[in-house]
Design an enzyme around this catalytic site. Structure first.
Site, PDB file in Angstrom:
ATOM      1  N   LYS A 117       0.813  -1.214   0.000  1.00  0.00           N
ATOM      2  CA  LYS A 117       0.000   0.000   0.000  1.00  0.00           C
ATOM      3  C   LYS A 117       0.848   1.266   0.000  1.00  0.00           C
ATOM      4  O   LYS A 117       0.557   2.204  -0.728  1.00  0.00           O
ATOM      5  CB  LYS A 117      -0.940   0.020   1.203  1.00  0.00           C
ATOM      6  CG  LYS A 117      -2.064  -0.992   1.149  1.00  0.00           C
ATOM      7  CD  LYS A 117      -3.107  -0.742   2.220  1.00  0.00           C
ATOM      8  CE  LYS A 117      -2.556  -0.798   3.618  1.00  0.00           C
ATOM      9  NZ  LYS A 117      -1.984  -2.129   3.968  1.00  0.00           N
TER      10      LYS A 117
ATOM     11  N   ARG B  11      -9.896   2.445   8.880  1.00  0.00           N
ATOM     12  CA  ARG B  11      -9.442   1.086   9.168  1.00  0.00           C
ATOM     13  C   ARG B  11     -10.601   0.139   9.479  1.00  0.00           C
ATOM     14  O   ARG B  11     -10.398  -1.072   9.550  1.00  0.00           O
ATOM     15  CB  ARG B  11      -8.461   1.074  10.344  1.00  0.00           C
ATOM     16  CG  ARG B  11      -7.106   1.675  10.012  1.00  0.00           C
ATOM     17  CD  ARG B  11      -6.136   1.454  11.156  1.00  0.00           C
ATOM     18  NE  ARG B  11      -4.816   2.000  10.864  1.00  0.00           N
ATOM     19  CZ  ARG B  11      -3.872   1.361  10.191  1.00  0.00           C
ATOM     20  NH1 ARG B  11      -4.104   0.149   9.728  1.00  0.00           N
ATOM     21  NH2 ARG B  11      -2.702   1.925   9.968  1.00  0.00           N
TER      22      ARG B  11
ATOM     23  N   ARG C 151      11.977 -10.963   4.868  1.00  0.00           N
ATOM     24  CA  ARG C 151      12.789  -9.769   5.109  1.00  0.00           C
ATOM     25  C   ARG C 151      13.833 -10.010   6.195  1.00  0.00           C
ATOM     26  O   ARG C 151      13.566 -10.670   7.197  1.00  0.00           O
ATOM     27  CB  ARG C 151      11.892  -8.594   5.514  1.00  0.00           C
ATOM     28  CG  ARG C 151      10.913  -8.201   4.433  1.00  0.00           C
ATOM     29  CD  ARG C 151      10.268  -6.868   4.671  1.00  0.00           C
ATOM     30  NE  ARG C 151       9.510  -6.785   5.914  1.00  0.00           N
ATOM     31  CZ  ARG C 151       8.621  -5.823   6.162  1.00  0.00           C
ATOM     32  NH1 ARG C 151       8.391  -4.882   5.250  1.00  0.00           N
ATOM     33  NH2 ARG C 151       7.959  -5.815   7.299  1.00  0.00           N
TER      34      ARG C 151
ATOM     35  N   ARG D 108      13.387  -9.584  12.229  1.00  0.00           N
ATOM     36  CA  ARG D 108      12.675  -8.901  13.300  1.00  0.00           C
ATOM     37  C   ARG D 108      11.486  -9.747  13.765  1.00  0.00           C
ATOM     38  O   ARG D 108      10.925 -10.524  12.992  1.00  0.00           O
ATOM     39  CB  ARG D 108      12.167  -7.536  12.822  1.00  0.00           C
ATOM     40  CG  ARG D 108      13.266  -6.582  12.375  1.00  0.00           C
ATOM     41  CD  ARG D 108      12.701  -5.217  12.035  1.00  0.00           C
ATOM     42  NE  ARG D 108      11.537  -5.325  11.150  1.00  0.00           N
ATOM     43  CZ  ARG D 108      10.820  -4.281  10.732  1.00  0.00           C
ATOM     44  NH1 ARG D 108      11.133  -3.066  11.128  1.00  0.00           N
ATOM     45  NH2 ARG D 108       9.802  -4.456   9.916  1.00  0.00           N
TER      46      ARG D 108
ATOM     47  N   ARG E 275      -1.307 -10.750  12.362  1.00  0.00           N
ATOM     48  CA  ARG E 275      -1.665  -9.443  11.798  1.00  0.00           C
ATOM     49  C   ARG E 275      -2.713  -9.593  10.704  1.00  0.00           C
ATOM     50  O   ARG E 275      -3.625  -8.761  10.587  1.00  0.00           O
ATOM     51  CB  ARG E 275      -0.415  -8.759  11.228  1.00  0.00           C
ATOM     52  CG  ARG E 275       0.560  -8.263  12.282  1.00  0.00           C
ATOM     53  CD  ARG E 275       1.864  -7.808  11.667  1.00  0.00           C
ATOM     54  NE  ARG E 275       1.686  -6.680  10.767  1.00  0.00           N
ATOM     55  CZ  ARG E 275       2.594  -6.287   9.872  1.00  0.00           C
ATOM     56  NH1 ARG E 275       3.728  -6.963   9.747  1.00  0.00           N
ATOM     57  NH2 ARG E 275       2.370  -5.246   9.103  1.00  0.00           N
TER      58      ARG E 275
END
Length: 216
Positions: free
Chosen positions: A13, A88, A127, A159, A170
């Site tokens: 996004k 949201r 990542r 991370r 999430r």
């Protein structure tokens, strides 16, 4: 043109918001940018938001909404905008609709970036962050040495919020809270979906094609 951009974490996004807004010659307005501008500018809303953030609390909806209202009232947003990160949820969408009606305008289109859950996990879980310079690399997308930053030689690590279990949680939260926006805006007859897989430039091209009927 007045656009809202929605999609799950990892859909791209932020990147697409920048390119689409540039192509449409409208400001990209993200809640993150709004918060930073208010906090760094020392506005009353920024001071209030900082009190909550300093305590580790979520900033209440009414503060976020007031910041969005102020931002949409600025001169550069009068002919259009692209909202990223707001609304949201459905209650925020209803508030935004009323807010824009007070301004005498309405949303033209809500663009949904559609991406498969497993693809999101692949993008985010791949990542790796450099422990020295902070650069982010990807195990699938970057041609590089394993576990070493090619820029500074620092070691790479994953991370916590890039771990698969965190990402899937999430996505669950997104489905629970944000995905109902898709149904809300479909009922409003202003929803346009676009496949968000593939190269950035290709996704931007698809997005502009999806937006074309609403720009006429």
């Amino acid at each position: 043109m007045r656009v809202v951009l929605v999609g799950p974490p990892g859909a791209g996004k932020g990147t697409q918001a920048q390119f689409i807004a540039s192509n449409l010659s409208i400001p990209k307005i993200s809640t993150g940018d709004i918060f930073r501008a208010n906090v760094s500018g020392g506005t009353e809303l920024g001071k209030l938001a900082k009190e909550y953030m300093d305590r580790g609390d979520l900033v209440p909806d009414e503060v976020t909404i007031a910041m969005v209202r102020d931002r949409l009232s600025e001169d550069d947003a009068q002919e259009g905008f692209l909202l990223d990160g707001f609304p949201r949820n459905v209650p925020q969408a209803e508030i935004l609709k009323k807010m824009l009606a007070e301004f005498g305008v309405a949303l033209d289109v809500v663009l949904e970036l559609v991406v498969d859950e497993d693809e999101v996990v692949r993008r985010l879980a791949g990542r790796r962050t450099c422990s020295q310079c902070g650069r982010i690399w990807h195990v699938d997308f970057d041609d590089k040495r394993d576990d070493i930053c090619d820029d500074c030689g620092g070691s790479l690590y994953q991370r916590d919020d890039d771990k698969e279990e965190t990402i899937r949680r999430r996505l669950e939260v997104y489905q629970e809270q944000t995905a109902p926006l898709v149904s809300f805006y479909a009922d409003e007859k202003i929803l346009a979906g676009v496949d968000a897989t593939g190269p950035v430039e290709e996704v931007t091209r698809r997005a502009m094609e999806a937006l074309a009927p609403y720009t006429a």
